[in-house]
Design a protein around this motif. Structure first.
Motif, PDB file in Angstrom:
ATOM      1  N   UNK A 208       0.816  -1.221   0.000  1.00 17.77           N
ATOM      2  CA  UNK A 208       0.000   0.000   0.000  1.00 17.77           C
ATOM      3  C   UNK A 208       0.851   1.273   0.000  1.00 17.77           C
ATOM      4  N   UNK A 209       1.918   1.280   0.844  1.00 16.48           N
ATOM      5  CA  UNK A 209       2.633   2.524   1.077  1.00 16.48           C
ATOM      6  C   UNK A 209       4.126   2.470   0.763  1.00 16.48           C
ATOM      7  N   UNK A 210       4.633   1.308   0.347  1.00 11.11           N
ATOM      8  CA  UNK A 210       6.038   1.222  -0.018  1.00 11.11           C
ATOM      9  C   UNK A 210       6.893   0.509   1.016  1.00 11.11           C
ATOM     10  N   UNK A 211       8.147   0.298   0.651  1.00 12.02           N
ATOM     11  CA  UNK A 211       9.073  -0.475   1.480  1.00 12.02           C
ATOM     12  C   UNK A 211       9.289   0.159   2.855  1.00 12.02           C
ATOM     13  N   UNK A 212       9.354   1.481   2.921  1.00  5.95           N
ATOM     14  CA  UNK A 212       9.591   2.151   4.207  1.00  5.95           C
ATOM     15  C   UNK A 212       8.466   1.866   5.198  1.00  5.95           C
ATOM     16  N   UNK A 213       7.221   1.841   4.702  1.00  9.23           N
ATOM     17  CA  UNK A 213       6.091   1.546   5.579  1.00  9.23           C
ATOM     18  C   UNK A 213       6.173   0.114   6.096  1.00  9.23           C
TER      19      UNK A 213
END
Length: 264
Positions: A208-213
């Protein structure tokens, strides 16, 4: 070993304090028994010394730690007698959890990593998240994120911690050994399910929000999931405390009354 970052077993230093608490918990039962001398405990003393010698000769420090636990209990039994020392068996057994379990990496942790990876990927694919796995690595087909279910994520630490908590919780709250065994063994599926949920949430957050999330879920989600799993373990204990015969009679009576009201 507790102070190293290789095995991540800093919780081991808390186990002796837990064993001391269990001795304090049983203090009244211990004092109520007559003080005596049990010379048969010398068998355990000799066995412990032999185990320590074998451990030192074979460069197996864990065997020496096991011998120390056996020696402590055997000396207690020797000087205070069996009737008092029997209440020290469980506190001594809990000391086993202070030993690092990293030697189970190949036998338990690695298969556990693969199982957690397989289940998490299968759930993510049911949620229509386009990913694939290679061993313990998880890749997004569009290249937005990738993760590796490393040894630290296998769940072996949470498993050993939950086993310890389940054993102590069952010992303190249950009288029957089968109920204590249920609480102890329930920690195994709960730890696995909790770890699968954690990895799945990481994948969902990354989708949903990318690798950092996903990394944030990895860093903070483990504690939250562990608390939830711990509450589930306590819930199982509550179910074991219920009067099942009363509950069964209640629902059997309801079923019989409904059956009697049915018009043929």
């Amino acid at each position: 070993v507790w102070t190293t970052t290789v095995f991540d077993v800093s919780h081991g230093r808390l186990v002796p304090f837990l064993a001391a608490f269990l001795i304090w918990w049983n203090r009244k039962k211990i004092i109520s028994q007559p003080l005596s001398t049990s010379w048969a405990a010398m068998i355990g003393v000799v066995m412990a010394l032999v185990m320590h010698w074998v451990g030192m000769r074979g460069a197996q420090p864990r065997l020496s730690v096991l011998s120390l636990i056996l020696l402590l209990w055997s000396l207690a039994c020797l000087f205070i007698g069996w009737k008092r020392a029997r209440y020290l068996i469980f506190p001594a057994a809990i000391l086993l959890f202070m030993i690092p379990f990293n030697f189970l990496e190949q036998q338990v942790a690695f298969p556990l990593r693969l199982m957690v990876t397989d289940l998490s990927v299968a759930i993510a694919q049911l949620l229509n998240i386009p990913i694939r796995k290679v061993g313990s690595q998880i890749f997004d087909l569009s290249g937005r994120f990738q993760y590796d279910v490393a040894a630290a994520c296998s769940g072996i630490r949470s498993l050993t911690t939950l086993l310890c908590i389940g054993a102590v919780f069952g010992y303190l709250t249950q009288e029957k050994w089968w109920k204590r065994s249920v609480l102890f063994l329930a920690a195994i599926p709960l730890a696995v399910v909790g770890n699968v949920i954690r990895v799945t949430l990481i994948i969902v957050a990354a989708d949903w929000f990318g690798q950092a999330a996903g990394k944030k879920v990895h860093d903070w989600g483990g504690f939250v999931i562990f608390v939830v799993v711990l509450l589930c373990l306590f819930g199982i204990g509550t179910l074991l405390d219920m009067d099942h015969s009363k509950w069964l009679r209640k629902w059997t009576g309801r079923f019989a009354s409904r059956k009697g009201n049915v018009t043929p």
